[in-house]
Design a protein around this motif. Structure first.
Motif, PDB file in Angstrom:
ATOM      1  N   LEU A  66       1.037  -0.920  -0.238  1.00 49.18           N
ATOM      2  CA  LEU A  66      -0.346   0.292  -0.003  1.00 49.18           C
ATOM      3  C   LEU A  66       0.903   0.867   0.259  1.00 49.18           C
ATOM      4  CD1 LEU A  66      -2.834   0.763   0.087  1.00 49.18           C
ATOM      5  CD2 LEU A  66      -2.788   1.098   2.997  1.00 49.18           C
ATOM      6  N   ILE A  67       1.097   1.860  -1.076  1.00 43.04           N
ATOM      7  CA  ILE A  67       2.009   3.217  -1.346  1.00 43.04           C
ATOM      8  C   ILE A  67       1.461   4.876  -1.670  1.00 43.04           C
ATOM      9  CG2 ILE A  67       3.117   3.986  -2.942  1.00 43.04           C
ATOM     10  CD1 ILE A  67       4.344   1.641  -1.717  1.00 43.04           C
ATOM     11  N   GLY A  68       1.913   5.417  -1.432  1.00 41.90           N
ATOM     12  CA  GLY A  68       1.208   6.972  -0.961  1.00 41.90           C
ATOM     13  C   GLY A  68       1.666   7.716  -0.205  1.00 41.90           C
ATOM     14  N   PRO A  69       1.537   9.342  -1.240  1.00 39.23           N
ATOM     15  CA  PRO A  69       2.401  10.649  -0.247  1.00 39.23           C
ATOM     16  C   PRO A  69       1.525  10.100   1.662  1.00 39.23           C
ATOM     17  CG  PRO A  69       0.650  11.379  -1.491  1.00 39.23           C
ATOM     18  CD  PRO A  69       0.710   9.705  -2.110  1.00 39.23           C
ATOM     19  N   THR A  70       3.160  10.627   1.606  1.00 39.88           N
ATOM     20  CA  THR A  70       2.510  10.424   3.518  1.00 39.88           C
ATOM     21  C   THR A  70       1.204  11.628   3.614  1.00 39.88           C
ATOM     22  OG1 THR A  70       5.067  11.316   4.089  1.00 39.88           O
ATOM     23  CG2 THR A  70       4.117  12.279   5.438  1.00 39.88           C
ATOM     24  N   ASN A  71       1.025  11.177   4.718  1.00 38.09           N
ATOM     25  CA  ASN A  71      -0.325  11.854   5.617  1.00 38.09           C
ATOM     26  C   ASN A  71      -1.841  11.810   4.401  1.00 38.09           C
ATOM     27  OD1 ASN A  71      -2.030  12.705   6.955  1.00 38.09           O
ATOM     28  ND2 ASN A  71      -0.684  14.671   7.505  1.00 38.09           N
ATOM     29  N   ASN A  72      -1.635  10.342   3.862  1.00 36.09           N
ATOM     30  CA  ASN A  72      -2.574  10.009   1.808  1.00 36.09           C
ATOM     31  C   ASN A  72      -3.367   9.277   2.886  1.00 36.09           C
ATOM     32  OD1 ASN A  72      -4.005  11.351   0.119  1.00 36.09           O
ATOM     33  ND2 ASN A  72      -2.710  10.210  -1.107  1.00 36.09           N
ATOM     34  N   GLY A  73      -4.282   8.582   3.972  1.00 34.34           N
ATOM     35  CA  GLY A  73      -5.060   8.244   4.594  1.00 34.34           C
ATOM     36  C   GLY A  73      -4.483   6.939   4.583  1.00 34.34           C
ATOM     37  N   LYS A  74      -2.706   5.844   4.515  1.00 36.67           N
ATOM     38  CA  LYS A  74      -2.870   4.599   4.396  1.00 36.67           C
ATOM     39  C   LYS A  74      -3.014   4.262   5.608  1.00 36.67           C
ATOM     40  CE  LYS A  74       1.838   5.479   2.796  1.00 36.67           C
ATOM     41  NZ  LYS A  74       1.522   6.989   3.225  1.00 36.67           N
ATOM     42  N   SER A  75      -2.214   5.018   7.250  1.00 33.80           N
ATOM     43  CA  SER A  75      -2.314   4.365   8.599  1.00 33.80           C
ATOM     44  C   SER A  75      -3.742   4.209   8.567  1.00 33.80           C
ATOM     45  CB  SER A  75      -1.611   4.833   9.306  1.00 33.80           C
ATOM     46  OG  SER A  75      -0.901   4.271   8.593  1.00 33.80           O
ATOM     47  N   MET A  76      -4.898   4.777   8.391  1.00 32.38           N
ATOM     48  CA  MET A  76      -6.454   5.569   8.484  1.00 32.38           C
ATOM     49  C   MET A  76      -6.639   3.857   8.013  1.00 32.38           C
ATOM     50  SD  MET A  76      -8.662   7.056  10.694  1.00 32.38           S
ATOM     51  CE  MET A  76      -8.035   8.561  10.677  1.00 32.38           C
ATOM     52  N   ILE A  77      -5.930   3.602   6.649  1.00 35.84           N
ATOM     53  CA  ILE A  77      -7.188   2.374   6.264  1.00 35.84           C
ATOM     54  C   ILE A  77      -6.528   1.605   6.711  1.00 35.84           C
ATOM     55  CG2 ILE A  77      -6.866   0.867   4.173  1.00 35.84           C
ATOM     56  CD1 ILE A  77      -6.740   3.408   2.536  1.00 35.84           C
ATOM     57  N   VAL A  78      -5.302   1.343   7.731  1.00 36.69           N
ATOM     58  CA  VAL A  78      -4.697   0.018   7.851  1.00 36.69           C
ATOM     59  C   VAL A  78      -5.407  -0.169   9.296  1.00 36.69           C
ATOM     60  CG1 VAL A  78      -3.047  -0.613   9.013  1.00 36.69           C
ATOM     61  CG2 VAL A  78      -2.500  -0.304   6.696  1.00 36.69           C
ATOM     62  N   GLU A  79      -5.546   1.405  10.077  1.00 36.29           N
ATOM     63  CA  GLU A  79      -6.455   1.046  11.420  1.00 36.29           C
ATOM     64  C   GLU A  79      -7.404   0.955  10.876  1.00 36.29           C
ATOM     65  OE1 GLU A  79      -6.945   1.612  15.636  1.00 36.29           O
ATOM     66  OE2 GLU A  79      -5.767   0.649  14.380  1.00 36.29           O
ATOM     67  N   LYS A  80      -8.365   1.469  10.170  1.00 34.53           N
ATOM     68  CA  LYS A  80      -9.852   1.037  10.133  1.00 34.53           C
ATOM     69  C   LYS A  80      -9.883  -0.470   9.950  1.00 34.53           C
ATOM     70  CE  LYS A  80     -14.266   1.342   8.494  1.00 34.53           C
ATOM     71  NZ  LYS A  80     -15.360   1.612   9.156  1.00 34.53           N
ATOM     72  N   PHE A  81      -9.083  -1.155   9.129  1.00 32.73           N
ATOM     73  CA  PHE A  81      -9.553  -2.924   8.413  1.00 32.73           C
ATOM     74  C   PHE A  81      -8.679  -3.600  10.260  1.00 32.73           C
ATOM     75  CE2 PHE A  81      -7.321  -6.751   7.073  1.00 32.73           C
ATOM     76  CZ  PHE A  81      -8.279  -7.316   6.389  1.00 32.73           C
ATOM     77  N   ARG A  82      -7.895  -3.070  10.875  1.00 27.71           N
ATOM     78  CA  ARG A  82      -7.684  -3.777  12.246  1.00 27.71           C
ATOM     79  C   ARG A  82      -8.812  -3.669  13.049  1.00 27.71           C
ATOM     80  NH1 ARG A  82      -6.762  -2.963  17.035  1.00 27.71           N
ATOM     81  NH2 ARG A  82      -6.161  -0.554  17.035  1.00 27.71           N
ATOM     82  N   ARG A  83      -9.487  -2.657  13.215  1.00 31.08           N
ATOM     83  CA  ARG A  83     -10.757  -2.499  14.250  1.00 31.08           C
ATOM     84  C   ARG A  83     -11.882  -3.519  13.325  1.00 31.08           C
ATOM     85  NH1 ARG A  83     -11.280   4.207  15.668  1.00 31.08           N
ATOM     86  NH2 ARG A  83      -9.087   3.852  16.987  1.00 31.08           N
ATOM     87  N   SER A  84     -11.625  -3.712  12.550  1.00 29.05           N
ATOM     88  CA  SER A  84     -12.987  -4.823  11.557  1.00 29.05           C
ATOM     89  C   SER A  84     -12.660  -5.990  12.150  1.00 29.05           C
ATOM     90  CB  SER A  84     -13.163  -3.958   9.959  1.00 29.05           C
ATOM     91  OG  SER A  84     -12.142  -5.001   9.468  1.00 29.05           O
ATOM     92  N   HIS A  85     -11.472  -6.209  12.382  1.00 32.63           N
ATOM     93  CA  HIS A  85     -11.017  -7.919  13.092  1.00 32.63           C
ATOM     94  C   HIS A  85     -10.639  -8.289  14.148  1.00 32.63           C
ATOM     95  CE1 HIS A  85     -12.271  -9.290   9.065  1.00 32.63           C
ATOM     96  NE2 HIS A  85     -11.388  -8.421   8.585  1.00 32.63           N
ATOM     97  N   PRO A  86     -10.404  -7.429  15.569  1.00 32.93           N
ATOM     98  CA  PRO A  86     -10.099  -7.024  17.060  1.00 32.93           C
ATOM     99  C   PRO A  86      -9.905  -7.915  17.587  1.00 32.93           C
ATOM    100  CG  PRO A  86     -12.339  -6.875  16.394  1.00 32.93           C
ATOM    101  CD  PRO A  86     -12.108  -7.576  15.361  1.00 32.93           C
ATOM    102  N   ALA A  87      -9.093  -8.278  18.247  1.00 34.50           N
ATOM    103  CA  ALA A  87      -8.496  -9.556  18.753  1.00 34.50           C
ATOM    104  C   ALA A  87      -9.409 -10.524  19.558  1.00 34.50           C
ATOM    105  CB  ALA A  87      -6.766  -9.054  19.974  1.00 34.50           C
ATOM    106  N   VAL A  88      -9.399 -11.358  19.504  1.00 32.11           N
ATOM    107  CA  VAL A  88     -10.181 -11.844  21.061  1.00 32.11           C
ATOM    108  C   VAL A  88      -9.706 -13.191  21.785  1.00 32.11           C
ATOM    109  CG1 VAL A  88     -12.304 -13.742  20.586  1.00 32.11           C
ATOM    110  CG2 VAL A  88     -11.698 -12.247  18.598  1.00 32.11           C
TER     111      VAL A  88
END
Length: 302
Positions: A66-88
């Protein structure tokens, strides 16, 4: 106001409508908090991550870059995905389907294994032999049921010396083969340059780019979503062609900077009583773009 004297908040999303009726202090707190704003490329990235997570285990797993300029939403996408598959949490262990780890600023194999153990919540001893560290990390990754490993700031690989860089690229290939789980690298363009240095890794990592925004229909749709998410009591006319060009120029085309600019303008809209993001509140916003911030910083150093 509507004809019956009630606030007309039909320009807002339902959640934002509820917040818009609250006192200013609570609205300001909401404006300054993180929020997810969906858009086509982010949705495509999330769909690709879902596909990889459900991929059957095999020797050569597909990976994603996942490639893009700094501050262009990459980490937000990863965090959104991680939260949709939380630790159990189970009675005897915790299952972590998606593990996210940040590449150390000075990458070495030992530091990366240590970062993996820390992400898994494992207590760390002062010293490990590399072979013991490797086996412990693999054992805990399997025990935690990790089905996807996300490596953020992957471009930091280029910060290592030539020999350590090669050693780390070999480590990525080894982890993919040994664990038989998809790997996701996240970073700026240099992350692709790092992966491209290894022919086998380049063939396994499919790139997905998040380019800078342009003043097109997607950008106008994004701005309309932002406008509907801020709890302002009047409509914000920011999804026009002219305003889209102005906002992207001022924020230099990244979604992170755009969010900072619009947040400052929304705060100004509430504090000034204007209740909309418009030309006046955009001028009141204290936001400065990346280039201007650099110029101001360099001026202070001279």
């Amino acid at each position: 106001m509507s004809e019956n004297g009630q606030l007309d908040l039909s320009h807002l999303h339902p959640d934002a409508q509820q917040i818009a009726r609250l006192p200013n202090e609570e609205r300001l707190r909401y404006v300054r908090s993180d929020r997810w704003i969906g858009y086509p490329r982010a949705s495509a990235a999330l769909e690709r991550l879902e596909t990889l997570l459900s991929w059957p285990s095999r020797l050569r797993m597909p990976n994603l870059l996942l490639i893009g300029p700094t501050n262009n939403g990459k980490s937000m996408i990863v965090e959104k995905f991680r939260r949709s598959h939380p630790a159990v949490t189970h009675p005897d262990h915790e299952e972590t389907p998606v593990l996210v780890v940040q590449m150390p600023s000075e990458p070495t194999v030992v530091r990366f294994y240590t970062a993996l153990l820390a992400a898994l919540g494992s207590p760390l001893r002062a010293r490990y032999r590399l072979a013991d560290l490797e086996q412990l990390t693999l054992r805990l990754l399997r025990a935690a049921g990790v089905r996807m490993l996300v490596v953020d700031e992957l471009h930091n690989v280029l910060g290592g010396r030539g020999d350590s860089r090669r050693e780390f690229l070999n480590l990525l290939r080894y982890l993919g083969n040994e664990l038989r789980i998809p790997l996701v690298g996240v970073g700026i363009r240099d992350a692709y340059l790092a992966i491209r240095a290894d022919d086998q890794l380049e063939n396994r990592f499919a790139p997905l780019t998040l380019p800078r925004w342009e003043a097109d229909e997607d950008a106008r749709s994004l701005l309309a979503s932002f406008a509907a998410s801020f709890p302002l009591r009047r409509p914000s006319p920011i999804a026009t062609t002219e305003m889209t060009g102005y906002l992207l120029t001022r924020s230099e085309g990244t979604i992170g900077e755009l969010a900072l600019l619009l947040t400052d303008a929304a705060v100004a809209a509430i504090e000034s009583g204007e209740e909309a993001i418009n030309q006046r509140t955009l001028l009141l916003a204290p936001y400065t773009g990346p280039s201007e911030r650099r110029r101001l910083f360099e001026r202070e150093l001279t």
